[in-house]
Design a protein around this motif. Structure first.
Motif, PDB file in Angstrom:
ATOM      1  N   VAL A 320      36.466  46.746  41.809  1.00 55.79           N
ATOM      2  CA  VAL A 320      37.522  47.723  41.570  1.00 55.79           C
ATOM      3  C   VAL A 320      38.363  47.310  40.369  1.00 55.79           C
ATOM      4  N   THR A 321      38.658  46.026  40.270  1.00 54.12           N
ATOM      5  CA  THR A 321      39.440  45.523  39.139  1.00 54.12           C
ATOM      6  C   THR A 321      38.746  45.806  37.820  1.00 54.12           C
ATOM      7  N   VAL A 322      37.443  45.648  37.800  1.00 53.45           N
ATOM      8  CA  VAL A 322      36.671  45.857  36.574  1.00 53.45           C
ATOM      9  C   VAL A 322      36.746  47.315  36.130  1.00 53.45           C
ATOM     10  N   VAL A 326      38.329  49.112  32.766  1.00 50.84           N
ATOM     11  CA  VAL A 326      37.538  49.974  31.885  1.00 50.84           C
ATOM     12  C   VAL A 326      38.249  51.311  31.680  1.00 50.84           C
ATOM     13  N   GLY A 327      38.739  51.898  32.766  1.00 50.71           N
ATOM     14  CA  GLY A 327      39.449  53.160  32.657  1.00 50.71           C
ATOM     15  C   GLY A 327      40.717  53.036  31.839  1.00 50.71           C
ATOM     16  N   ARG A 333      42.512  53.881  24.275  1.00 52.53           N
ATOM     17  CA  ARG A 333      41.840  54.143  22.996  1.00 52.53           C
ATOM     18  C   ARG A 333      42.014  55.588  22.547  1.00 52.53           C
ATOM     19  N   PHE A 334      41.943  56.544  23.468  1.00 50.80           N
ATOM     20  CA  PHE A 334      41.925  57.954  23.079  1.00 50.80           C
ATOM     21  C   PHE A 334      43.221  58.700  23.406  1.00 50.80           C
ATOM     22  N   GLY A 379      38.872  53.808  41.658  1.00 46.34           N
ATOM     23  CA  GLY A 379      39.421  52.830  40.731  1.00 46.34           C
ATOM     24  C   GLY A 379      39.357  53.276  39.286  1.00 46.34           C
ATOM     25  N   PHE A 380      38.262  53.909  38.890  1.00 49.99           N
ATOM     26  CA  PHE A 380      38.152  54.390  37.510  1.00 49.99           C
ATOM     27  C   PHE A 380      39.194  55.480  37.248  1.00 49.99           C
ATOM     28  N   GLY A 381      39.395  56.353  38.228  1.00 50.35           N
ATOM     29  CA  GLY A 381      40.423  57.382  38.080  1.00 50.35           C
ATOM     30  C   GLY A 381      41.817  56.793  37.959  1.00 50.35           C
TER      31      GLY A 381
END
Length: 515
Positions: A320-322, A326-327, A333-334, A379-381
């Protein structure tokens, strides 16, 4: 120029070793990580704490709540203190108080000693955390450099809960439960030493402390959380439950009245006039509520149903941390190009999908299909949202109110987490009792004499029926968590409005307007 001349020419409160923003950011991020992970690092150690200090099951919940409620309730006052007294000074005070409280908690021999230490930890965290975010606004210039710093800060804030679970499992299994508190001592002392070397003091502002506002908000939120926790055990018709909710409403209304009349409120209500900022607070409140509940109940599931050891339970959360990191990196960046709205909508949508997936959990679920998959989506969200919410909440705020703005953002996260966990606990308790009543006839028909005797003694269902009851309660809890994510998604889609000026502030250059 002599050394004495250099000292005389130095600005008051200047760092002794300027020009190293990377170290300054590392110090700030280390403080935030320590404060955030302490909300979860004790979770896996709770059974060991209960055995060592002879906590009752009910009282054990306050080992977590004493910290989060004090932390969330005093964040607003902590942010204001940094504005008035100087952020570096207040930052160091909070770190030293947090460090001392961690030492006292690790040395505790009685339950009340540990709970008192956890309250002191919450106070120290409430002083240091909003000040650390505000220090970013005064240490890094607005634009890409500050956005990168916010990205690191937000990633640490988002991943701190999962890191705390992993660290708690390792320390509990390899050393002792006391080390989940002792570990803060060397880290806190190192931060206190490095802070005056690499971080400048902010300009001090005259003002008053809004003690009445801090007291009513803290007490009101604590009673609101207590009401939900009480309802989980005693039901909604219980007099103390009703009284807690009534008192909470009165105190929170008094807080709003006090803030509207105060000359120097800890929460300037004009901050809510900006629809984007108000929207970020609602989104943070909703998603934090779901996130705290997810961590708490998945820890129960993997240890009690899947049979994981403390360190295995901690490792289960590492992916989940990873994905959060990433998210966070992707949104950082964007964000100057797309603005905040696309990331808020996408992040809230993914969080909703992950929670809805987790609502399908059962006693037969596996780690990969029932736990890991939905946690990665969720997690990504959250990673997409944390940087975006952080930048939007403090964007355009005057420097002298940066502490209050950041304190309010952190408050919504902590209070949202406390409220969300208490609400999910109420749903969990109701669903578990209903499932247990359904399982009793089956148990009486199929249970062995030994199992029936144990049931009569403890009034609880032994395994495998206990696993089914626990899983059903968790499943219904995640239905409530998904409803919280729906609120976040609706807010992102209907309230957030991207303006050209916002994009210019984020990127430092003119950019196209995105509606």
């Amino acid at each position: 120029m002599t050394t004495s001349q250099l000292i005389q020419d130095r600005k008051p409160g200047a760092a002794r070793r300027e020009g190293r923003p990377g170290i300054a950011l590392a110090v700030i991020a280390a403080c935030q990580l320590m404060v955030v992970l302490d909300a979860t690092i004790v979770n896996i150690a709770l059974p060991h704490i209960q055995a060592a200090l002879d906590f009752s099951t009910t009282d054990l919940t306050w080992v977590v709540s004493a910290y989060t409620l004090t932390f969330g309730g005093l964040l607003l006052l902590g942010g204001r203190a940094g504005d008035i007294l100087g952020r570096r000074r207040v930052f160091m005070t909070g770190i030293l108080l947090f460090t001392l409280a961690s030492l006292l908690g690790g040395l505790a021999q009685e339950p009340w000693q540990l709970l008192a230490a956890r309250v002191l930890q919450g106070m120290g965290g409430a002083i240091a955390s909003p000040t650390s975010l505000a220090l970013i606004t005064t240490t890094f210039p607005e634009g890409p450099e500050r956005n990168r710093a916010f990205g690191v800060f937000a990633a640490v804030s988002a991943g701190g809960g999962a890191i705390g679970l992993l660290a708690g499992g390792m320390l509990t299994e390899w050393l002792d439960w006391r080390w989940v508190l002792f570990v803060n001592v060397p880290i806190g002392l190192l931060i206190a030493v490095l802070t005056p070397l690499y971080i400048n003091e902010s300009e001090r502002h005259t003002g008053r402390f809004d003690i009445a506002g801090a007291a009513t908000s803290t007490a009101g939120m604590a009673l609101l959380v207590y009401g939900f926790i009480r309802a989980a055990d005693e039901g909604w018709r219980d007099n103390l439950t009703i009284g807690s909710f009534a008192a909470a409403v009165v105190l929170l209304l008094a807080f709003a009245f006090i803030e509207s009349r105060a000359k120097e409120p800890i929460t300037p209500l004009r901050m809510f006039a900006d629809r984007n900022r108000s929207g970020t607070y609602v989104i943070m409140l909703s998603l934090a509520a779901a996130m705290f509940g997810m961590f708490f109940y998945i820890v129960l599931f993997v240890q009690n149903v899947l049979g994981y050891s403390p360190i295995e339970a901690g490792l289960a959360f590492l992916p989940v941390t990873v994905v959060i990191a990433v998210g966070a990196g992707l949104s950082q960046r964007f964000l100057p190009v797309l603005g905040p709205k696309p990331f808020m909508v996408a992040g809230s949508t993914l969080a909703l999908i992950g929670l809805a997936w987790q609502a399908l959990i059962s006693s037969d679920s596996t780690y990969v299909g029932g736990v890991l998959g939905p946690m990665l989506v969720f997690g990504f969200g959250m990673g997409l949202n944390f940087v975006t919410l952080t930048v939007t909440a403090v964007s355009g705020v005057a420097h002298h109110e940066a502490g209050a703005a950041s304190g309010l953002l952190n408050t919504t996260q902590q209070v949202g987490g406390s409220l969300g966990l208490s609400i999910l606990t109420t749903v969990f308790g109701s669903a578990s009792r209903n499932e247990a009543e359904k399982q009793v006839p089956r148990f009486l028909a199929e249970g062995s004499p030994e199992q029936k005797a144990e049931f009569a003694k403890t009034h609880q269902l032994p395994a495998p029926w206990g696993h089914e009851v626990l899983a059903q309660g968790i499943s219904m809890g995640f239905v409530a968590a998904a409803a919280m994510a729906v609120l976040a998604l609706l807010t992102a889609g209907l309230v957030i409005k991207v303006r050209k000026s916002d994009l210019e502030a984020l990127s430092g250059t003119a950019g196209p307007a995105i509606g």
